[in-house]
Design a protein around this motif. Structure first.
Motif, short mmCIF file in Angstrom:
data_model
loop_
_atom_site.label_atom_id
_atom_site.label_comp_id
_atom_site.label_asym_id
_atom_site.label_seq_id
_atom_site.Cartn_x
_atom_site.Cartn_y
_atom_site.Cartn_z
N GLY A 248 0.81 -1.21 0.00
CA GLY A 248 0.00 0.00 0.00
C GLY A 248 0.84 1.26 0.00
N GLN B 86 1.35 6.64 1.12
CA GLN B 86 1.23 5.36 1.81
C GLN B 86 -0.12 5.28 2.51
OE1 GLN B 86 4.45 7.08 4.91
NE2 GLN B 86 4.03 4.92 5.20
N ASN B 87 -0.56 4.06 2.81
CA ASN B 87 -1.88 3.91 3.40
C ASN B 87 -1.90 4.43 4.85
OD1 ASN B 87 -1.72 1.65 5.46
ND2 ASN B 87 -0.94 0.53 3.66
N ARG B 88 -3.11 4.63 5.38
CA ARG B 88 -3.25 5.30 6.67
C ARG B 88 -2.60 4.53 7.82
NH1 ARG B 88 -9.58 7.37 6.15
NH2 ARG B 88 -9.16 8.98 4.57
#
Length: 210
Positions: free
Chosen positions: A117, A148-150
């Motif tokens: 991700g 980038q993902n959370r």
């Protein structure tokens, strides 16, 4: 009396075509490397340590890309790595992307997506014959940046990305990669690094199925 004139000796290795891929030209083909070292934080053991790995990589030319007056030649690529002893299992690292050459502006670009991700657009200045290629990105940069993902933003925020490809000879290249991370688990920054040397196992030529 006649005088003979010897023809100049030409080494075919010195004769090159237009090389539309610029400094990316030597990378075309399939590659393997068995001396990879990954230095990272191991969540299960709560330690930072090295992991050795085997890797496969493929770099394939793509059609010319045009953004108005901008012309890009490039490769799509895939790099997959397995920890030693786990070659018959799932890989621990997998990435896909594009390497692009902007001749007019003297730029090389790495557009890469990781299965975790993460998406990075990295690049730097370069010249056609360069043998050392740098790909750098900084979060928040409008051109060469990082997404980038959370979850990762909260647990392992990327502060910087730097990577270098070094063309050693016609059949060998090495790379280094450094992700500067802010790790919540240890409350401080650390460098997640990877390095490997790969050798070409197949060239792409007409009639080879590529």
């Amino acid at each position: 009396m006649s005088t003979s004139i010897s023809e100049p000796t030409i080494d075919i290795a010195d004769i090159r075509g237009p090389q539309k891929l610029g400094p990316l030209t030597p990378l075309v083909g399939d590659w393997e490397g068995d001396v990879g070292i990954d230095l990272s934080y191991h969540n299960d053991d709560d330690v930072t340590g090295p992991t050795s790995y085997f890797e496969k990589a493929t770099f394939t030319p793509i059609p010319v890309q045009e953004n108005g007056q901008q012309v890009l030649w490039g490769l799509n690529y895939k790099m997959t790595a397995w920890r030693h002893g786990e070659e018959a299992m799932d890989p621990f690292h997998d990435e896909i992307g594009f390497l692009l050459w902007d001749k007019a502006n003297g730029q090389i670009i790495r557009n890469v997506v990781f299965g975790r991700g993460i998406a990075i657009l990295a690049g730097s200045s370069a010249q056609p014959g360069d043998r050392v290629l740098h790909f750098d990105a900084t979060p928040g940069d409008p051109s060469y940046g990082v997404l980038q993902n959370r979850y990762l933003m909260q647990r392992a925020e990327i502060r910087a990305f730097t990577s270098t490809f070094t063309i050693i000879d016609d059949e060998t290249f090495s790379y280094t990669s450094d992700l500067l991370l802010r790790l919540a688990a240890i409350g401080q920054d650390m460098h997640h690094t990877d390095q490997n040397t790969l050798r070409r196992v197949r060239r792409f030529h007409p009639g080879s199925g590529n």
